[in-house]
Each structure stands twice: as C-alpha cells, then as structure tokens.
Design a protein around this motif. Sequence first.
Motif, PDB file in Angstrom:
ATOM      1  N   MET A   1       1.105  -1.239   0.121  1.00 36.97           N
ATOM      2  CA  MET A   1       0.018   0.025  -0.040  1.00 36.97           C
ATOM      3  C   MET A   1       0.889   1.367  -0.002  1.00 36.97           C
ATOM      4  SD  MET A   1      -3.516  -0.361   1.271  1.00 36.97           S
ATOM      5  CE  MET A   1      -4.324  -0.977   2.602  1.00 36.97           C
TER       6      MET A   1
ATOM      7  N   VAL B   1      -3.362   4.981   1.277  1.00 36.95           N
ATOM      8  CA  VAL B   1      -3.909   5.699   2.782  1.00 36.95           C
ATOM      9  C   VAL B   1      -5.000   6.893   2.666  1.00 36.95           C
ATOM     10  CG1 VAL B   1      -2.936   6.746   4.463  1.00 36.95           C
ATOM     11  CG2 VAL B   1      -1.422   4.780   3.805  1.00 36.95           C
TER      12      VAL B   1
ATOM     13  N   THR C   1      -7.737   5.677   2.083  1.00 31.84           N
ATOM     14  CA  THR C   1      -9.081   4.930   3.416  1.00 31.84           C
ATOM     15  C   THR C   1      -8.758   6.397   3.967  1.00 31.84           C
ATOM     16  OG1 THR C   1      -7.033   3.161   3.775  1.00 31.84           O
ATOM     17  CG2 THR C   1      -8.063   3.905   5.396  1.00 31.84           C
TER      18      THR C   1
ATOM     19  N   TRP D   1     -12.824   8.066   2.784  1.00 31.08           N
ATOM     20  CA  TRP D   1     -13.049   6.898   2.766  1.00 31.08           C
ATOM     21  C   TRP D   1     -14.154   6.663   4.753  1.00 31.08           C
ATOM     22  CZ3 TRP D   1     -13.145   3.327   7.041  1.00 31.08           C
ATOM     23  CH2 TRP D   1     -13.850   1.889   6.476  1.00 31.08           C
TER      24      TRP D   1
ATOM     25  N   ARG E   1     -23.003   8.022   8.314  1.00 29.34           N
ATOM     26  CA  ARG E   1     -23.440   7.476   9.122  1.00 29.34           C
ATOM     27  C   ARG E   1     -24.143   9.196   9.603  1.00 29.34           C
ATOM     28  NH1 ARG E   1     -20.639   2.879  10.541  1.00 29.34           N
ATOM     29  NH2 ARG E   1     -21.353   1.620   8.680  1.00 29.34           N
TER      30      ARG E   1
ATOM     31  N   GLU F   1     -14.235  14.078  19.555  1.00 30.12           N
ATOM     32  CA  GLU F   1     -14.469  13.212  20.429  1.00 30.12           C
ATOM     33  C   GLU F   1     -14.446  11.791  21.298  1.00 30.12           C
ATOM     34  OE1 GLU F   1     -18.304  11.306  18.267  1.00 30.12           O
ATOM     35  OE2 GLU F   1     -19.586  11.106  20.372  1.00 30.12           O
ATOM     36  N   PHE F   2     -14.070  10.880  20.652  1.00 34.66           N
ATOM     37  CA  PHE F   2     -12.845   9.965  21.129  1.00 34.66           C
ATOM     38  C   PHE F   2     -11.185  10.974  20.826  1.00 34.66           C
ATOM     39  CE2 PHE F   2     -16.809   7.810  20.591  1.00 34.66           C
ATOM     40  CZ  PHE F   2     -17.276   8.188  21.702  1.00 34.66           C
ATOM     41  N   GLY F   3     -11.752  11.411  20.204  1.00 36.32           N
ATOM     42  CA  GLY F   3      -9.447  11.610  20.591  1.00 36.32           C
ATOM     43  C   GLY F   3      -9.398  11.137  19.525  1.00 36.32           C
ATOM     44  N   GLY F   4     -10.203  11.122  18.301  1.00 37.86           N
ATOM     45  CA  GLY F   4      -9.981   9.848  17.043  1.00 37.86           C
ATOM     46  C   GLY F   4      -8.637  11.563  15.737  1.00 37.86           C
TER      47      GLY F   4
ATOM     48  N   MET G   1      -9.157   6.972  21.060  1.00 36.08           N
ATOM     49  CA  MET G   1      -8.977   7.175  19.417  1.00 36.08           C
ATOM     50  C   MET G   1      -9.942   6.517  18.918  1.00 36.08           C
ATOM     51  SD  MET G   1      -4.671   8.179  19.918  1.00 36.08           S
ATOM     52  CE  MET G   1      -4.124   7.090  21.206  1.00 36.08           C
ATOM     53  N   LEU G   2     -10.473   6.809  19.325  1.00 36.26           N
ATOM     54  CA  LEU G   2     -11.292   6.051  17.549  1.00 36.26           C
ATOM     55  C   LEU G   2     -12.364   6.755  17.135  1.00 36.26           C
ATOM     56  CD1 LEU G   2     -12.253   2.755  19.826  1.00 36.26           C
ATOM     57  CD2 LEU G   2     -11.065   2.647  18.314  1.00 36.26           C
ATOM     58  N   TYR G   3     -13.335   6.740  15.759  1.00 39.40           N
ATOM     59  CA  TYR G   3     -13.868   7.296  15.637  1.00 39.40           C
ATOM     60  C   TYR G   3     -15.435   7.007  15.896  1.00 39.40           C
ATOM     61  CZ  TYR G   3     -10.769   9.258  12.948  1.00 39.40           C
ATOM     62  OH  TYR G   3      -9.615  10.489  12.756  1.00 39.40           O
ATOM     63  N   GLY G   4     -16.361   7.506  16.918  1.00 40.39           N
ATOM     64  CA  GLY G   4     -17.766   7.218  17.593  1.00 40.39           C
ATOM     65  C   GLY G   4     -18.587   6.886  16.154  1.00 40.39           C
ATOM     66  N   ASP G   5     -18.626   7.537  14.651  1.00 37.85           N
ATOM     67  CA  ASP G   5     -19.320   7.513  13.428  1.00 37.85           C
ATOM     68  C   ASP G   5     -18.818   6.400  12.797  1.00 37.85           C
ATOM     69  OD1 ASP G   5     -21.458   9.190  13.580  1.00 37.85           O
ATOM     70  OD2 ASP G   5     -19.578  10.529  13.304  1.00 37.85           O
ATOM     71  N   LEU G   6     -18.023   4.929  12.787  1.00 37.20           N
ATOM     72  CA  LEU G   6     -17.822   3.758  12.722  1.00 37.20           C
ATOM     73  C   LEU G   6     -17.526   2.636  13.523  1.00 37.20           C
ATOM     74  CD1 LEU G   6     -14.069   4.668  10.539  1.00 37.20           C
ATOM     75  CD2 LEU G   6     -16.479   5.328   9.867  1.00 37.20           C
ATOM     76  N   THR G   7     -17.873   2.328  13.157  1.00 40.31           N
ATOM     77  CA  THR G   7     -18.617   0.362  13.672  1.00 40.31           C
ATOM     78  C   THR G   7     -17.361   0.148  14.042  1.00 40.31           C
ATOM     79  OG1 THR G   7     -18.236  -0.467  12.048  1.00 40.31           O
ATOM     80  CG2 THR G   7     -20.266   0.116  11.971  1.00 40.31           C
TER      81      THR G   7
ATOM     82  N   GLU H   1     -15.135  -0.789  11.463  1.00 41.50           N
ATOM     83  CA  GLU H   1     -14.158  -0.094  10.843  1.00 41.50           C
ATOM     84  C   GLU H   1     -12.941   0.733  11.225  1.00 41.50           C
ATOM     85  OE1 GLU H   1     -18.722   0.922   8.064  1.00 41.50           O
ATOM     86  OE2 GLU H   1     -18.006   1.636  10.300  1.00 41.50           O
TER      87      GLU H   1
ATOM     88  N   PHE I   1      -9.594   0.899   8.738  1.00 40.50           N
ATOM     89  CA  PHE I   1      -9.029   2.465   9.248  1.00 40.50           C
ATOM     90  C   PHE I   1      -7.896   1.872   9.938  1.00 40.50           C
ATOM     91  CE2 PHE I   1      -8.825   6.464  10.660  1.00 40.50           C
ATOM     92  CZ  PHE I   1      -8.306   7.183   9.205  1.00 40.50           C
ATOM     93  N   PHE I   2      -7.612   1.703  10.834  1.00 40.49           N
ATOM     94  CA  PHE I   2      -5.923   1.707  11.260  1.00 40.49           C
ATOM     95  C   PHE I   2      -5.188   0.824  10.227  1.00 40.49           C
ATOM     96  CE2 PHE I   2      -8.592   4.060  14.471  1.00 40.49           C
ATOM     97  CZ  PHE I   2      -7.434   5.006  14.755  1.00 40.49           C
TER      98      PHE I   2
ATOM     99  N   ARG J   1      -4.989  -0.435   7.376  1.00 42.14           N
ATOM    100  CA  ARG J   1      -5.417   1.031   6.223  1.00 42.14           C
ATOM    101  C   ARG J   1      -3.790   1.817   6.799  1.00 42.14           C
ATOM    102  NH1 ARG J   1     -10.931   0.085   3.591  1.00 42.14           N
ATOM    103  NH2 ARG J   1     -10.374  -2.138   2.977  1.00 42.14           N
ATOM    104  N   LEU J   2      -4.094   2.006   7.284  1.00 49.34           N
ATOM    105  CA  LEU J   2      -3.217   3.629   7.946  1.00 49.34           C
ATOM    106  C   LEU J   2      -1.882   3.109   8.076  1.00 49.34           C
ATOM    107  CD1 LEU J   2      -4.560   6.175  10.253  1.00 49.34           C
ATOM    108  CD2 LEU J   2      -4.417   6.121   7.664  1.00 49.34           C
TER     109      LEU J   2
ATOM    110  N   VAL K   1     -19.449   2.457  17.613  1.00 49.83           N
ATOM    111  CA  VAL K   1     -18.560   2.873  18.847  1.00 49.83           C
ATOM    112  C   VAL K   1     -19.130   4.025  19.659  1.00 49.83           C
ATOM    113  CG1 VAL K   1     -16.112   3.439  19.080  1.00 49.83           C
ATOM    114  CG2 VAL K   1     -16.440   2.269  17.150  1.00 49.83           C
ATOM    115  N   ARG K   2     -19.738   5.123  19.262  1.00 45.61           N
ATOM    116  CA  ARG K   2     -20.582   5.546  19.923  1.00 45.61           C
ATOM    117  C   ARG K   2     -21.576   4.474  21.026  1.00 45.61           C
ATOM    118  NH1 ARG K   2     -22.341   9.726  16.330  1.00 45.61           N
ATOM    119  NH2 ARG K   2     -19.977  10.253  16.675  1.00 45.61           N
TER     120      ARG K   2
ATOM    121  N   LYS L   1     -15.120   0.339  24.733  1.00 42.63           N
ATOM    122  CA  LYS L   1     -14.571   1.461  23.888  1.00 42.63           C
ATOM    123  C   LYS L   1     -12.454   0.659  24.685  1.00 42.63           C
ATOM    124  CE  LYS L   1     -16.476   4.984  25.062  1.00 42.63           C
ATOM    125  NZ  LYS L   1     -17.527   5.741  25.101  1.00 42.63           N
TER     126      LYS L   1
END
Lengths: 251, 224, 210
Positions: free
Chosen positions: B1, B6, B9, B12, B20, B79-82, C84-90, C93, C97-98, C100-101, C128-129, C136
């Motif tokens: 990759m 990236v 990604t 996406w 959502r 929100e969650f430190g994403g 360090m997650l995204y609340g809108d993704l499952t 996902e 995502f990570f 792939r990063l 995740v929310r 979490k």
Amino acid sequence: MTKRWIAGIGVVGILGWLCQYFAFIGSPPEKSMGNLIRILYFHASSAWIAFLSFGVAAFFALCYLIRRRPILDQISSSSAEIGVMYTTVTLITGSLWAKPIWNAWWTWDPRLTTTLILWFLYVGYLLLRGSIEGLERRAVVSGVYAIIAVADVPVIHFAVEWWNSIHPQVIDETGINMPGSMLFALMFAFVAFFAIYVLLLAVRTRQEAQRQRLYRLRREIQEVRGRAADKLQPDISAHPQLQMSVPKGSK
Amino acid sequence: MNSVQVFWTLVWKDLRAEMRGGRFVVSCLSFGVLMVLIVGMALNAAPHLPASWASGLLWMVLFFTTALAMTRHDAKEQEFGGWMGPWLAPIDRSLVFYARWCAAWFMVLVASVGLIALFFIILNVPFPVAFGTFVAVVAAGTLALSGAGTLLATLAGQSSLREVLVPILLFPISIPLFLALIRLTWHALDPAVIAGAAWVEIVGAYLVVVGVLPWLLYELILEV
Amino acid sequence: MKGVLALTGVYKEYNLRPVLEDVHLRLEPGQRVALSAPNGSGKSTLIQILAGLSRPTRGAVTWSGRPLDAAARRCLGVLLQQPMLYGDLTGRENLVFFARLYRLAEARQLADRWLAEVGLDDSAQVRVREYSKGMKQRLALARCLLHGPRVLLLDEPFDGLDTASRAYFEGRFDAFAKAGGTLFLVTHHPEEARQMDRQLTIRFGRVRES
Ligand SMILES: Nc1ncnc2c1ncn2[C@@H]1O[C@H](COP(=O)(O)OP(=O)(O)OP(=O)(O)O)[C@@H](O)[C@H]1O
Ligand SMILES: [Mg+2]
C-alpha cells in the motif's frame, strides 16, 4: 531603563508637534484640493505604517515558528495590534478626505477597499488570538495566520484593482509630483508616525513580557510554598493521597 | 500500500462518518436553498437578473454555505480523540489535511449541484451558455474554497469562537477568489463578457497555495 | 533491529508552567516499566511526548538514536486515556481503518481476528458511540496492538476492563515483553507496578526511580 523611556517619549512628542506644525502650518494648500491635502499627510503615513506593522508581525511570526522564543510572538502580536489601530486611522482619514473630494464617505476605490479588507483580516487575527487557550498554541496558530494574511495582501490589492478600475487615480499619493514643501511634510509625518509605532511596539511588547514574567513568578512562589509544606511533612510518601496537594515543577 | 491508498482510506473514513448521521450535505443544501429563497424575495421576485448579479449571488450563497458548513467536521474528530489515531500512524501528517479537503470538497460539490439547480430554477436565471466553462468554474471554485475553508477551520479549531470565526476569517482571505469566480461565472453565463486570464490565474494561485502550504504547516498548527 | 526509545533533556511547559523538567529516559527492549504518580503530575504528558503526539518545549525524543519520524512511529503502539476511535464508525470499520493506515495487508481479516481476540465479535457492526467504556477500551487496545508494535505505551490500560479481559491483556503484555518488546505502562495500582521490572515516578516534574 527609565531614562531611556523618558527620552524616547520626549523624542516622539517633539516629532509629533513638529509633524503637526509642518502639516497644518508649514505646508502650503494644494492647487486643486486646497487644505484637504493636510489630511493626506496623516492618511498616507498611517497607511504605510499599517502595512509596515503587518509585515513586521509576519516576519516575527515566522521567526517565532522557527526559534520558539516567547518574545518573538509578543513582538509579532503587538505589531499586528498596532497595525489594526493604524489601519483604523487610515480608514477614518480616508473617509474624511473622500467626502468632499468624491462626495461620498465611501467609494470602491481599490486602495480604500483593500484597506478595509486588510482591517477585517486583522480584526479576524485579534479575534482568533483572543479566543485560543494555551500560550504556545495561541502563538503558533496566530503566527501561521499572520503569515497567510500578509501573503494575501498583494493578491487582494491586485484583484480589487482589476475588479474595479473605473476610478481614475485622483491623486498620485506617492507624491512624485508634489512640491518640495508638501513632500517634506509628508515624509516628516511618515517619520513621526514611524517613531510613534516604534514606541508603541516597545511599550506593548514590554507589557506582554512583564505580564508573562509576573505569571511565572507567581507560579514559582506557589512552588516554593508547596515545597516548604512538603518539607514539613517528611513522611508524605507514606500517604499517597496527600501528594495531590503538592504542586509540581521546580527551579 | 502506498500513500495514495492511505489517502483514500482517510477520505473513506470522512465520507463514511458523513453517511452515518453526519448531516453536512443536508444542512449545506437546506441552508443554501433557504438563502436562494431569501435572495429571491429580497430582489422582490425580479423576473430576470442580469448575468453579473446572478453570478455574484450564486457565489455569495456558495461562500456562506461552505463557510458555515466547514466547522461541522471538527466535533467528531475530537469526540473520542479520533484525530490522534492518524497522527500516530506512519504517514506524512499533512496527508490528513488533503484527505479532509478532498472529503469536504466532495460533500460541498454534492450540495452545490442541488443548490445550483434550484438557484437557476427559483431565480429564473437562463441556462449557462458556456456550460463546460461553468462546470469547470464551479468545480475549481468549490475546490479552492473548501481547501481554504478546511485550512482556516483547522486554524480556528482550537478557538472558542470557532463557528463564527471561520466565516470571519474565510471571507477576507478569499475575496480575490470570490471576485475571480464571479467574473468567470459571468463569462460562462454570458460569453460576450470577457474575463481576463488574470482571474484564472487567481483561482490557480489559490489552489497552489492551499495545496502547498498545509504540506509545510499542517503538523505545526495541530501540535499540542 | 531492536530500537531504544529515549528522551534526552525533555522539558514541557503548558502556559509557562513546567510540567516536565529535564527528563532523561531510556526504554530498553524487553523491559517492562511502570510509571505511577499522583493525578496531574504529567504521566499522560510524558506518554504523549514519547509517542510523538506532543512536542516538548525543549529536548528530544529519539528512536534508536534518530529523531522520532513517520517510519519510527510504526514501531509504537499507543493507548491514551482517550480511546482514539471514531464514534460514527463501527468497531470493525475502526480497526479496518487503522489497519489500512498502517498499510497492513488483508486489513479486513486482521480486523476480524482482533475483534474475536478481544471478544467484540458480537458488537463488530455496532457504532463505537454506542459502546460501553470497557468495550471502547478493549477496542482501543486492539487498535494499538494491531500492527505488531515493538514498544507499547499504555496510559492506564486496564481502566474499565472486567476481570477476564484484564487477565487476558496482562497475559498478552507479559508475552509481549518476553518476546523482546518494550512495555511502558502508567498505572495507579501499586501491585501492578510491583510486577514490572522497573518502577518510575514523577516528582516536581522530574522522573525518578522509585
Ligand atoms: N492541554 C493542556 N493545557 C494546559 N495544561 C495541561 C494540558 N494538558 C495537561 N495539562 C497540565 O499538565 C499537568 C499534567 O497533566 P497530565 O494529564 O499529564 O497528568 P496525569 O499525570 O496524566 O494525570 P492523571 O493521573 O489524572 O491522568 C496537569 O497539571 C495539567 O493541568
Ligand atoms: Mg493521565
């Protein structure tokens, strides 16, 4: 230190009085505009100083981003603040001048428009700076903005000029075709305004620096007190819950 | 990759989060349409607008809509430190900016397609004569605008006045862009009007600056 | 190549207030290090600096003698107090995502495997929310282990975990250290700290052995 300040203020004061003398009494009225030319001495020189101070702000912002000395950020932000003040003076005097000449308080003259946009750019800077928590972060963010804003100024100027070039150059403000005494008055006003700028910058920067120093000293006093309290309780490590009241950091 | 994957990604992720329950596109669109309606009323339901007015109004609506929508992005990242997740990954951090820009552009573009269609219908503006030029101007314009908006939203991201500040910063900074887009759109609506090459250059310059600057500065702005 | 994550002469100030002062720290491979100190003494700040998330006011973070750059970040697995997650993704996902990063091959299979490991396969398709705190935390742990890091920097990793998953992760971390990984763990529990090879604390902004 105090002597130097008094001398500085004295020099600026004398320059200010001389500037007014040349502007109001020394220089002759202009052929077509008459006494209105006298506004121009203040208008043009404050505009130049405004540009200068934004340039200085951006330069020191760049220095800050490289060297990370708090003093550089203080100079940069003080200069931008003073620049906003000079821009305001420019806009007001410009308006006063435009009313009798163009018979309107406001025209879409490229220079006037650019100056107004400039004013908004830096009022935005002040708002941005005023609303960010954390000294380092505030310095970095406002520094980046100051650089972007300065880079944008020429683009704005040319764009506004192309957009609205219907107004003829009513007067060539660069003053090449001015008689010598008027040119002298203009240059003198510029020098006087520059001196005022330097003085204000020094005062403002010093004020900011003192404020931070005071803040730091207060912290250190707290720490010393905390350590003293710590010494009085030698067995503090046996009581983890007491450690919470102990301030951290040291000198 | 490689970096391109990236990048996709990251794009996406933004688009998925938007689908959502992010309401970026919907809020953009409804705010924009509302503005078109208000403008129509303010003009006293004028039966036809001069092309210069129409192009000016169109970009005014697009500017306001984009500026207001730009800040919606941040709350989710915090929100969650994403946002720190990509920050830890072995990638060039400025890639995060480009992905956000791309996602924001995509959403603004989707919203503006609906917006422009309604603009032409409600205000009864004749269909653009030079349609290809029009599409190109809208695409490039929204690209530059969303880039500048994303950058300024990042700058204002830490400010307590974030929502108000993004429009306040975006408008003065992008006034040349605004003027250029109006002229070029005017030209597309009425090809008899000549738009100087200088205006194309201004749009290009904005794209270049928004493209290069974050590469140098993005990591710096977000550092803690 | 085994890397050493090190801090040399690190100072960190927030609003002119020193939080960390003159910190020198070397995290050797295979070592398990515990850090415990009172609230607000700068533990999380230290981890963020080690992870390259926060810029020290002065001093340097190095990985095997070189500044911590993008390539070096690949070797770190970081868990902060925020997941360090995204609340809108499952959950799934998020992991995909990570993965792939980090440019991992077969991201989907990897994500599924980790979801099963941490016992979240039932909630893989839930956003995740809607997760509980412990869920979490598990997902965040899966996220920081996913790419096979060589150094784990964990800020209160067992916070909110139930007994079973706690035992599972303790076992996992021990195995990680036995295999030559560096474990740096912030904890408030003395018994957890005692199990480690080296115990550190922060006092007046300075890191000390305790
Ligand atoms: N973003 C910030 N801005 C200003 N000060 C901060 C910031 N982050 C942390 N601090 C300060 O730095 C100090 C250390 O904070 P830190 O979060 O590292 O503590 P900690 O040891 O992790 O505490 P805890 O045990 O509660 O997790 C605190 O006094 C806090 O007030
Ligand atoms: Mg903490």
